[in-house]
Design a protein around this motif. Structure first.
Motif, short mmCIF file in Angstrom:
data_model
loop_
_atom_site.label_atom_id
_atom_site.label_comp_id
_atom_site.label_asym_id
_atom_site.label_seq_id
_atom_site.Cartn_x
_atom_site.Cartn_y
_atom_site.Cartn_z
N GLY A 53 0.80 -1.22 0.00
CA GLY A 53 0.00 0.00 0.00
C GLY A 53 0.83 1.27 0.00
N GLY A 54 2.10 1.17 0.44
CA GLY A 54 2.95 2.36 0.46
C GLY A 54 3.89 2.45 -0.72
N ALA A 55 3.89 1.42 -1.58
CA ALA A 55 4.86 1.38 -2.68
C ALA A 55 4.62 2.49 -3.69
CB ALA A 55 4.80 0.02 -3.37
N GLU A 56 3.36 2.77 -4.00
CA GLU A 56 3.07 3.79 -5.00
C GLU A 56 3.56 5.17 -4.55
OE1 GLU A 56 -0.72 5.89 -7.30
OE2 GLU A 56 -1.04 4.15 -6.02
N VAL A 57 3.31 5.49 -3.28
CA VAL A 57 3.74 6.79 -2.77
C VAL A 57 5.26 6.87 -2.74
CG1 VAL A 57 3.59 8.40 -0.83
CG2 VAL A 57 1.64 6.96 -1.41
N ALA A 58 5.93 5.76 -2.38
CA ALA A 58 7.39 5.74 -2.37
C ALA A 58 7.96 5.99 -3.76
CB ALA A 58 7.88 4.41 -1.82
N LEU A 59 7.34 5.37 -4.78
CA LEU A 59 7.79 5.60 -6.15
C LEU A 59 7.57 7.06 -6.55
CD1 LEU A 59 8.82 4.59 -8.88
CD2 LEU A 59 6.47 3.92 -9.44
N ALA A 62 10.40 9.02 -5.11
CA ALA A 62 11.66 8.75 -5.79
C ALA A 62 11.78 9.59 -7.07
CB ALA A 62 11.77 7.26 -6.12
N MET A 63 10.70 9.64 -7.85
CA MET A 63 10.72 10.44 -9.08
C MET A 63 10.78 11.93 -8.77
SD MET A 63 10.95 8.58 -11.71
CE MET A 63 10.81 10.03 -12.77
N LEU A 64 10.05 12.36 -7.76
CA LEU A 64 10.10 13.76 -7.36
C LEU A 64 11.50 14.14 -6.89
CD1 LEU A 64 6.72 14.06 -5.43
CD2 LEU A 64 7.31 15.27 -7.54
N GLY A 65 12.19 13.20 -6.24
CA GLY A 65 13.56 13.46 -5.81
C GLY A 65 14.49 13.70 -6.98
N GLY A 66 14.35 12.89 -8.04
CA GLY A 66 15.18 13.10 -9.23
C GLY A 66 14.92 14.45 -9.86
N PHE A 67 13.66 14.86 -9.92
CA PHE A 67 13.31 16.16 -10.48
C PHE A 67 13.85 17.29 -9.59
CE2 PHE A 67 9.58 19.12 -11.77
CZ PHE A 67 10.41 19.78 -12.68
N LEU A 253 -1.93 17.38 -12.57
CA LEU A 253 -3.35 17.75 -12.47
C LEU A 253 -4.17 17.07 -13.57
CD1 LEU A 253 -3.13 21.56 -11.65
CD2 LEU A 253 -3.89 19.73 -10.13
N TRP A 254 -3.58 16.93 -14.75
CA TRP A 254 -4.28 16.35 -15.90
C TRP A 254 -4.44 14.85 -15.75
CZ3 TRP A 254 -1.73 14.50 -20.86
CH2 TRP A 254 -2.70 14.13 -21.81
N THR A 255 -3.37 14.18 -15.29
CA THR A 255 -3.39 12.72 -15.22
C THR A 255 -3.70 12.18 -13.83
OG1 THR A 255 -1.01 12.60 -14.73
CG2 THR A 255 -1.67 12.63 -17.06
N GLY A 256 -3.50 13.01 -12.80
CA GLY A 256 -3.66 12.54 -11.43
C GLY A 256 -2.50 11.70 -10.94
N SER A 257 -1.39 11.71 -11.67
CA SER A 257 -0.24 10.87 -11.33
C SER A 257 0.96 11.73 -10.97
CB SER A 257 0.11 9.94 -12.49
OG SER A 257 1.36 9.30 -12.27
N MET A 258 1.49 11.58 -9.74
CA MET A 258 2.72 12.27 -9.35
C MET A 258 3.90 11.78 -10.19
SD MET A 258 2.81 12.53 -5.21
CE MET A 258 1.40 13.03 -4.23
N VAL A 259 3.91 10.48 -10.47
CA VAL A 259 5.03 9.90 -11.22
C VAL A 259 5.14 10.54 -12.60
CG1 VAL A 259 5.93 7.80 -12.27
CG2 VAL A 259 5.00 7.73 -9.96
N LEU A 260 4.02 10.62 -13.32
CA LEU A 260 4.05 11.20 -14.66
C LEU A 260 4.39 12.68 -14.61
CD1 LEU A 260 1.01 9.49 -16.43
CD2 LEU A 260 3.45 8.98 -16.68
N MET A 290 18.12 10.73 -2.10
CA MET A 290 17.66 11.83 -1.25
C MET A 290 16.31 11.52 -0.62
SD MET A 290 17.28 15.83 -2.35
CE MET A 290 15.84 15.60 -3.38
N MET A 291 15.44 10.83 -1.37
CA MET A 291 14.09 10.53 -0.89
C MET A 291 13.95 9.11 -0.36
SD MET A 291 12.38 13.23 -1.22
CE MET A 291 12.64 14.83 -1.96
N ALA A 292 15.07 8.37 -0.28
CA ALA A 292 14.98 6.96 0.11
C ALA A 292 14.37 6.78 1.49
CB ALA A 292 16.37 6.32 0.06
N MET A 293 14.80 7.62 2.45
CA MET A 293 14.28 7.46 3.81
C MET A 293 12.76 7.64 3.84
SD MET A 293 14.72 9.79 7.22
CE MET A 293 13.73 11.07 6.51
N ILE A 294 12.27 8.69 3.16
CA ILE A 294 10.84 8.96 3.16
C ILE A 294 10.09 7.79 2.52
CG2 ILE A 294 9.06 10.57 2.42
CD1 ILE A 294 11.07 11.72 4.41
N GLY A 295 10.60 7.29 1.42
CA GLY A 295 9.94 6.19 0.73
C GLY A 295 9.86 4.94 1.58
#
Length: 438
Positions: A53-59, A62-67, A253-260, A290-295
């Motif tokens: 249940g937490g994997a999606e938020v962790a991913l 991770a992508m937000l960290g790269g950005f 906002l368009w897709t509802g996906s943080m990853v995209l 950088m975001m590993a701990m949070i994930g």
């Protein structure tokens, strides 16, 4: 001892002793399962079954960290810091305070807007806050105050305003669960029920502004090393990164996906030359680190919450609190709020707490003579209590993700403890007051 209480106590005590939060969550989950008689194998099965249940938020993080690392390499942090430095160099005293509190006001406004006007929730924090860390450090702005400001903006709107995430919390979860458990909710103005608890959150914010008003120094060399930003920024690079930021928010906002959203911003930074193609892998990996701990905390927290649910002792905790009330409304209101605080501290989600407690609190509140508005305020506040101050909550993990990129902001002592003290205590008083006067 109730297994849920034991698990939350173990998790909180270990966290306060600076045990890694992931370890504290795992040990807390094991203690809950074993005390509830589930056995080691069943406890581990529940834990591993819940971590998905937490994997999606962790991913997402991770992508937000790269950005976020790409934004740092654009030179934007230094550009903002230089702008503020020039402003501070030409102003003194009161004018400097205006700059400081203007920045705080902007962050609060963005956090509030992230719940309704631009419903991106915590996605803005890893993108907006790290570029401002150099500005804050040069102003010697206490990051604990910023954590409190961001948490206020993430929690208070959904408690009070029935739009965006507030519409989901107040209408789709709170009123729906109250209605399904026997409370007549037709014609109830949820804002009239929740304005006193929301005022408690505002009092907490004012207290935080006073508590953390003094300057606090941070190591600039550590910050610059973490950002790895180019000091010689150009107008073209700054324009490119601003376009990438707008694209990231627009796609989410368009897709509802943080990853995209994060992926689109990251790719624009690559295509416009902010990140060299040969460095793209390294930048993304740095962001993930950088975001590993949070994930990992989010993944582990999902397993912890699932063990708590499968013990079956959350309902037992709620029912046992009802048994000791003996018709005392004031004591009833206090115990209901304290149980809600314990449950939300463990689960980390106020949205998940409401369905658990509503089934007991509605008939109990009606039998004690609480008005419908008072019951709405009680259950709504009991659910929200602990969202600020939980080591596993989005409302604390989000601010930490933005403020700890250089390792100078501790999740427990600089985010969790300040938000717990400044929001849960006033909210407890405000929720009890609302139950007694409405």
């Amino acid at each position: 001892m109730n297994a849920v209480v034991a698990a939350v106590v173990v998790m909180l005590v270990l966290s306060l002793l600076r045990t890694p939060v992931v370890v504290a969550l795992v040990l807390g989950a094991l203690s809950a399962g074993l005390l509830a008689g589930m056995g080691l194998d069943a406890t581990l099965a529940a834990f591993t079954g819940g971590i998905g249940g937490g994997a999606e938020v962790a991913l997402n993080y991770a992508m937000l960290g790269g950005f976020a690392v790409a934004i740092a390499q654009s030179g934007l942090p230094h550009a903002l810091a230089d702008l503020v430095q020039r402003k501070l160099g030409t102003t003194q005293g009161r004018a400097n305070r205006v700059v400081k509190y203007s920045l705080i006001l902007v962050l609060a406004a963005v956090a509030i807007s992230s719940q309704n006007l631009i419903p991106i929730h915590i996605a803005f924090i890893p993108l907006l806050v790290p570029p401002l860390l150099m500005v804050m450090s040069k102003m010697q702005l206490d990051r604990r105050l910023i954590a409190c400001v961001l948490t206020f903006g993430l929690v208070t709107p959904y408690m009070f305003l029935p739009v965006g995430f507030g519409g989901i919390f107040l209408n789709d979860i709170l009123l729906k669960n109250l209605g399904s458990n026997g409370l007549g909710t037709e014609g109830i103005n949820v804002m009239a029920a929740m304005w006193i608890p929301a005022a408690g959150m505002l009092v907490g914010l004012m207290l935080a502004l006073f508590t953390y008003r003094k300057p606090r120094r941070y190591d600039m060399e550590r910050l610059e090393a973490a950002e790895r930003a180019e000091v010689n920024y150009s107008t073209a690079r700054l324009v490119s990164v601003m376009v990438a930021l707008l694209a990231a928010f627009g796609v989410q906002l368009w897709t509802g996906s943080m990853v995209l959203g994060a992926l689109s911003g990251y790719m624009l930074c690559t295509l416009t030359g902010i990140i060299r193609w040969k460095q793209a892998d390294g930048v993304l990996i740095d962001g993930m680190k950088m975001m590993a701990m949070i994930g990992f905390i989010m993944i582990t927290a999902a397993g912890f919450a699932e063990v708590m649910r499968q013990t079956g002792e959350i309902t037992t905790l709620v029912e046992s609190s009802a048994e000791v009330i003996d018709g005392n409304k004031a004591l009833a209101a206090l115990l209901m709020l304290l149980v809600g605080l314990l449950v939300t501290l463990g689960i980390g989600s106020s949205f998940s707490t409401i369905p658990i407690i509503a089934a007991i609190y509605v008939p109990l509140g009606l039998s004690l003579g609480f008005s419908p508005l008072a019951i709405v305020a009680l259950v709504g506040t009991a659910g929200a209590l602990g969202d600020a101050g939980s080591p596993a909550s989005d409302s604390t993990l989000g601010p930490t993700a933005g403020l700890s990129v250089d390792g100078q902001h501790h999740h427990i002592w600089d985010t969790v403890v300040p938000t717990f003290l400044h929001y849960n205590l006033p909210l407890l008083v405000a929720g009890w007051t609302a139950a007694m006067v409405l």
